[in-house]
Motif scaffolding. Sequence first.
Motif, PDB file in Angstrom:
ATOM      1  N   LEU A 127      -2.846  11.630  -1.796  1.00 45.15           N
ATOM      2  CA  LEU A 127      -3.240  11.386  -3.178  1.00 45.15           C
ATOM      3  C   LEU A 127      -2.108  11.872  -4.071  1.00 45.15           C
ATOM      4  O   LEU A 127      -1.157  12.495  -3.608  1.00 45.15           O
ATOM      5  CB  LEU A 127      -4.542  12.120  -3.496  1.00 45.15           C
ATOM      6  N   ASN A 128      -2.201  11.619  -5.348  1.00 45.13           N
ATOM      7  CA  ASN A 128      -1.166  12.050  -6.275  1.00 45.13           C
ATOM      8  C   ASN A 128      -1.156  13.578  -6.363  1.00 45.13           C
ATOM      9  O   ASN A 128      -2.073  14.185  -6.894  1.00 45.13           O
ATOM     10  CB  ASN A 128      -1.399  11.431  -7.650  1.00 45.13           C
ATOM     11  N   GLY A 129      -0.124  14.207  -5.804  1.00 41.59           N
ATOM     12  CA  GLY A 129       0.002  15.663  -5.863  1.00 41.59           C
ATOM     13  C   GLY A 129      -0.742  16.409  -4.787  1.00 41.59           C
ATOM     14  O   GLY A 129      -0.696  17.633  -4.746  1.00 41.59           O
ATOM     15  N   LEU A 130      -1.457  15.712  -3.909  1.00 35.52           N
ATOM     16  CA  LEU A 130      -2.148  16.394  -2.826  1.00 35.52           C
ATOM     17  C   LEU A 130      -2.315  15.541  -1.600  1.00 35.52           C
ATOM     18  O   LEU A 130      -2.144  14.337  -1.630  1.00 35.52           O
ATOM     19  CB  LEU A 130      -3.547  16.894  -3.182  1.00 35.52           C
ATOM     20  N   VAL A 144       0.846  -1.201   0.000  1.00 35.47           N
ATOM     21  CA  VAL A 144       0.000   0.000   0.000  1.00 35.47           C
ATOM     22  C   VAL A 144       0.880   1.250   0.000  1.00 35.47           C
ATOM     23  O   VAL A 144       0.652   2.185  -0.772  1.00 35.47           O
ATOM     24  CB  VAL A 144      -0.952  -0.004   1.210  1.00 35.47           C
ATOM     25  N   LEU A 145       1.905   1.269   0.854  1.00 36.41           N
ATOM     26  CA  LEU A 145       2.804   2.421   0.909  1.00 36.41           C
ATOM     27  C   LEU A 145       3.575   2.584  -0.400  1.00 36.41           C
ATOM     28  O   LEU A 145       3.784   3.710  -0.868  1.00 36.41           O
ATOM     29  CB  LEU A 145       3.757   2.288   2.092  1.00 36.41           C
ATOM     30  N   ASP A 146       3.979   1.474  -1.016  1.00 34.68           N
ATOM     31  CA  ASP A 146       4.654   1.543  -2.315  1.00 34.68           C
ATOM     32  C   ASP A 146       3.735   2.151  -3.373  1.00 34.68           C
ATOM     33  O   ASP A 146       4.170   2.942  -4.208  1.00 34.68           O
ATOM     34  CB  ASP A 146       5.116   0.157  -2.761  1.00 34.68           C
ATOM     35  N   ALA A 147       2.449   1.786  -3.339  1.00 36.56           N
ATOM     36  CA  ALA A 147       1.481   2.348  -4.287  1.00 36.56           C
ATOM     37  C   ALA A 147       1.331   3.853  -4.077  1.00 36.56           C
ATOM     38  O   ALA A 147       1.226   4.617  -5.048  1.00 36.56           O
ATOM     39  CB  ALA A 147       0.131   1.639  -4.145  1.00 36.56           C
ATOM     40  N   LEU A 148       1.330   4.310  -2.813  1.00 31.59           N
ATOM     41  CA  LEU A 148       1.268   5.748  -2.532  1.00 31.59           C
ATOM     42  C   LEU A 148       2.460   6.473  -3.134  1.00 31.59           C
ATOM     43  O   LEU A 148       2.316   7.524  -3.752  1.00 31.59           O
ATOM     44  CB  LEU A 148       1.239   6.006  -1.022  1.00 31.59           C
ATOM     45  N   GLY A 199       2.236   7.204  -6.654  1.00 26.00           N
ATOM     46  CA  GLY A 199       1.187   8.153  -7.011  1.00 26.00           C
ATOM     47  C   GLY A 199      -0.137   7.504  -7.365  1.00 26.00           C
ATOM     48  O   GLY A 199      -1.016   8.150  -7.925  1.00 26.00           O
ATOM     49  N   GLU A 200      -0.306   6.242  -6.995  1.00 23.07           N
ATOM     50  CA  GLU A 200      -1.549   5.543  -7.300  1.00 23.07           C
ATOM     51  C   GLU A 200      -2.619   5.901  -6.265  1.00 23.07           C
ATOM     52  O   GLU A 200      -2.309   6.260  -5.128  1.00 23.07           O
ATOM     53  CB  GLU A 200      -1.305   4.028  -7.279  1.00 23.07           C
ATOM     54  N   ASP A 201      -3.876   5.801  -6.692  1.00 21.95           N
ATOM     55  CA  ASP A 201      -4.978   6.022  -5.761  1.00 21.95           C
ATOM     56  C   ASP A 201      -5.079   4.817  -4.824  1.00 21.95           C
ATOM     57  O   ASP A 201      -5.123   3.675  -5.277  1.00 21.95           O
ATOM     58  CB  ASP A 201      -6.299   6.201  -6.507  1.00 21.95           C
ATOM     59  N   VAL A 202      -5.088   5.092  -3.537  1.00 21.88           N
ATOM     60  CA  VAL A 202      -5.189   4.064  -2.506  1.00 21.88           C
ATOM     61  C   VAL A 202      -6.306   4.481  -1.560  1.00 21.88           C
ATOM     62  O   VAL A 202      -6.391   5.653  -1.169  1.00 21.88           O
ATOM     63  CB  VAL A 202      -3.855   3.927  -1.730  1.00 21.88           C
ATOM     64  N   ARG A 203      -7.154   3.549  -1.196  1.00 27.33           N
ATOM     65  CA  ARG A 203      -8.236   3.851  -0.249  1.00 27.33           C
ATOM     66  C   ARG A 203      -7.635   4.363   1.065  1.00 27.33           C
ATOM     67  O   ARG A 203      -6.716   3.754   1.605  1.00 27.33           O
ATOM     68  CB  ARG A 203      -9.060   2.602   0.038  1.00 27.33           C
TER      69      ARG A 203
END
Length: 155
Positions: A143-146, A98-102, A105-109
């Motif tokens: 989120l990606n960029g925010l 999950v942290l790798d996905a963040l 820049g991927e959307d993660v719940r």
Amino acid sequence: MSILPAPPLRHVTDLTVTLDPIRHMNQGRAGVRRIIPIIGGSAKGPAINGRILNVGADWQTQFASGLTELDTRYAIETDDGATIEIKNYGYRHGPADVLDALVRGEDVRPDAYYMRTHARLETGDTRYDWVNHTLFVGNGARLNGLVQMSLFAID
């Protein structure tokens, strides 16, 4: 059993914080260091509304355990002209995938990881003097960029 009740929380504002690209500092004394400039955004809620100013950053430390320490300082200009400084400190952690996905820049719940903060707000504007003597907690999402953050006063 607690001898005192849990303090109530009161929703104050929802922040959408716009970020510049991460400045990687690599390994520091305590962990991998990053600086993420805060360049804008908005505050919308029952008690504080306005825009986030381009005056702050998040100084992060990521530890070998995967825990990221969040240490931010930035400011809001309210719709009625007050300036409120925010000092926000907290933690983000969760499963490695999950942290790798963040990081990618991927959307993660938001409920797939932990991102919580405690905040102190300060202003010289008497209309918002109550923030000077109130503690706040936040629930966040990257989120990606925010970053999205909901702030609650501990009443």
